[in-house]
Design an enzyme around this catalytic site. Sequence first.
Site, PDB file in Angstrom:
ATOM      1  N   LYS A  67       0.862  -1.177   0.000  1.00 23.02           N
ATOM      2  CA  LYS A  67       0.000   0.000   0.000  1.00 23.02           C
ATOM      3  C   LYS A  67       0.895   1.223   0.000  1.00 23.02           C
ATOM      4  O   LYS A  67       2.041   1.190   0.452  1.00 23.02           O
ATOM      5  CB  LYS A  67      -0.946   0.011   1.200  1.00 23.02           C
ATOM      6  CG  LYS A  67      -0.307   0.169   2.577  1.00 23.02           C
ATOM      7  CD  LYS A  67       0.071   1.560   3.006  1.00 23.02           C
ATOM      8  CE  LYS A  67      -1.100   2.509   2.895  1.00 23.02           C
ATOM      9  NZ  LYS A  67      -0.655   3.906   3.267  1.00 23.02           N
TER      10      LYS A  67
ATOM     11  N   THR B  55       2.406   7.016   3.585  1.00 24.82           N
ATOM     12  CA  THR B  55       2.962   5.900   4.290  1.00 24.82           C
ATOM     13  C   THR B  55       2.792   4.661   3.418  1.00 24.82           C
ATOM     14  O   THR B  55       1.717   4.436   2.963  1.00 24.82           O
ATOM     15  CB  THR B  55       2.174   5.636   5.567  1.00 24.82           C
ATOM     16  OG1 THR B  55       1.278   6.589   5.792  1.00 24.82           O
ATOM     17  CG2 THR B  55       2.880   5.046   6.672  1.00 24.82           C
TER      18      THR B  55
ATOM     19  N   GLU C 138      -0.929  10.050  -4.772  1.00 22.44           N
ATOM     20  CA  GLU C 138      -1.933  11.090  -4.529  1.00 22.44           C
ATOM     21  C   GLU C 138      -1.797  12.219  -5.545  1.00 22.44           C
ATOM     22  O   GLU C 138      -0.753  12.872  -5.629  1.00 22.44           O
ATOM     23  CB  GLU C 138      -1.774  11.619  -3.104  1.00 22.44           C
ATOM     24  CG  GLU C 138      -2.137  10.599  -2.047  1.00 22.44           C
ATOM     25  CD  GLU C 138      -1.751  11.010  -0.643  1.00 22.44           C
ATOM     26  OE1 GLU C 138      -2.207  10.343   0.292  1.00 22.44           O
ATOM     27  OE2 GLU C 138      -0.986  11.987  -0.478  1.00 22.44           O
TER      28      GLU C 138
ATOM     29  N   ASN D   9      -3.430  16.850   0.246  1.00 24.35           N
ATOM     30  CA  ASN D   9      -2.602  16.826   1.449  1.00 24.35           C
ATOM     31  C   ASN D   9      -2.792  18.051   2.323  1.00 24.35           C
ATOM     32  O   ASN D   9      -2.491  18.007   3.516  1.00 24.35           O
ATOM     33  CB  ASN D   9      -1.134  16.651   1.064  1.00 24.35           C
ATOM     34  CG  ASN D   9      -0.832  15.207   0.722  1.00 24.35           C
ATOM     35  OD1 ASN D   9      -0.640  14.393   1.612  1.00 24.35           O
ATOM     36  ND2 ASN D   9      -0.824  14.885  -0.559  1.00 24.35           N
TER      37      ASN D   9
ATOM     38  N   THR E 195      -8.225  17.054   8.101  1.00 24.99           N
ATOM     39  CA  THR E 195      -9.447  17.782   8.449  1.00 24.99           C
ATOM     40  C   THR E 195     -10.613  17.359   7.564  1.00 24.99           C
ATOM     41  O   THR E 195     -11.719  17.826   7.727  1.00 24.99           O
ATOM     42  CB  THR E 195      -9.228  19.296   8.274  1.00 24.99           C
ATOM     43  OG1 THR E 195      -8.737  19.571   6.951  1.00 24.99           O
ATOM     44  CG2 THR E 195      -8.238  19.811   9.292  1.00 24.99           C
TER      45      THR E 195
END
Length: 387
Positions: A169, A180, A260, A382, A387
């Site tokens: 992952k 991560t 991402e 990011n 939030t």
Amino acid sequence: MTLTLPIGFRAAGVGAGLKGNGALDVGLLVSNTPCVAAGVFTRNLVRAAPVVVSQAHLFENAEAFSGVVLNSGCANAVTGNAGHRDALAMCELAARATGARPDSFFVLSTGLIGKPLPMDRVSEGIHACAKSLAAEGGLAFARAMMTTDTREKWTQCDAHGARFVGFAKGAGMIHPDMATLLSVLVTDAVVTPCVLQEALKGAVDETFHALTIDGDTSTNDAVVVLANGRSGKAMSPSALQEALVALCRPLAKSIVSDGEGVHHVVALTVEGTATPDDARRIGRTVGTSLLVKTAVFGRDPNWGRILAAAGRSGIDFAHDACSLTLCGTLVLEQGSPVPFDKSAVSRAMGAKEWTGTLRVGSGPGRATVWFSDLSNDYVRLNSEYST
């Protein structure tokens, strides 16, 4: 394609509510017989509790491992003594549920840093996994590892009569320095702990250490491997490393392509250095340059940024001996610019994946590094992550 685990391995993944969206977030993988184990872990000074516990278990018990227990949705990093106790408790829960020893498990966690594990949910998830362990459970295990990944990452191969399967992952905070990102590899090959550790280290150097998304090394990075010997097939150390490279390379490439906010992936080959490590260091420096990454996003063949980044890598070379191609087009030869069709190269840079080759000398060193662009989507994702 059907995912087939090596002989004697079973896996499972369940949704325990750690993510809050019903996705799978607790996984368990076990072997029916004891395994030889090896692992490489983050060298970040801020190491998550699961990394510390896994390293201790590997040191104590490398010849008699049982499996891997993991969760996503919470990194259990920078969580103090409570986090360490929770990582140990995950191993104890997995051991009790499977009749094994607590120190025979790797424990892996991934998610937001500084957040305590909801151990009531984790406990329920581990028990549910133990009840659903199956030879066909690999895909669910792969899904339970995911955080911002958009798809599960797994691969499989056969070598010298043994079976190899790998899971991984990772989509952000990716610049492995393990040794991560998480990866679990399993095989039914016969091998000793020392040979397995050396083969894993070599394979990681060629694959996971050759990728970068954002230059940030995670607190939780870990690549672990279990070998239970059930196939009865042994192989030479070099053949074992080749098999692990064949397993890890597609996992590494899939992490970059699923990064991402990634729009483009570059496979940059650096040639002509004294050693492969020197070539990899140049490539990783180029791949983490914000100016290079934004040029890739903008489809701008601004090759000077690549050469400038290579020059600060710490590897000595003569810039007047450098040659560079982008998308198959020569743009620099022996340190001198070459006229080229910028519009054509820019169009070629619009592909999801493209290649470049940087030759810096005449040495035998060569390595390919995979890196991504830096997009508006990466910044948005990011900037809003916690939030």
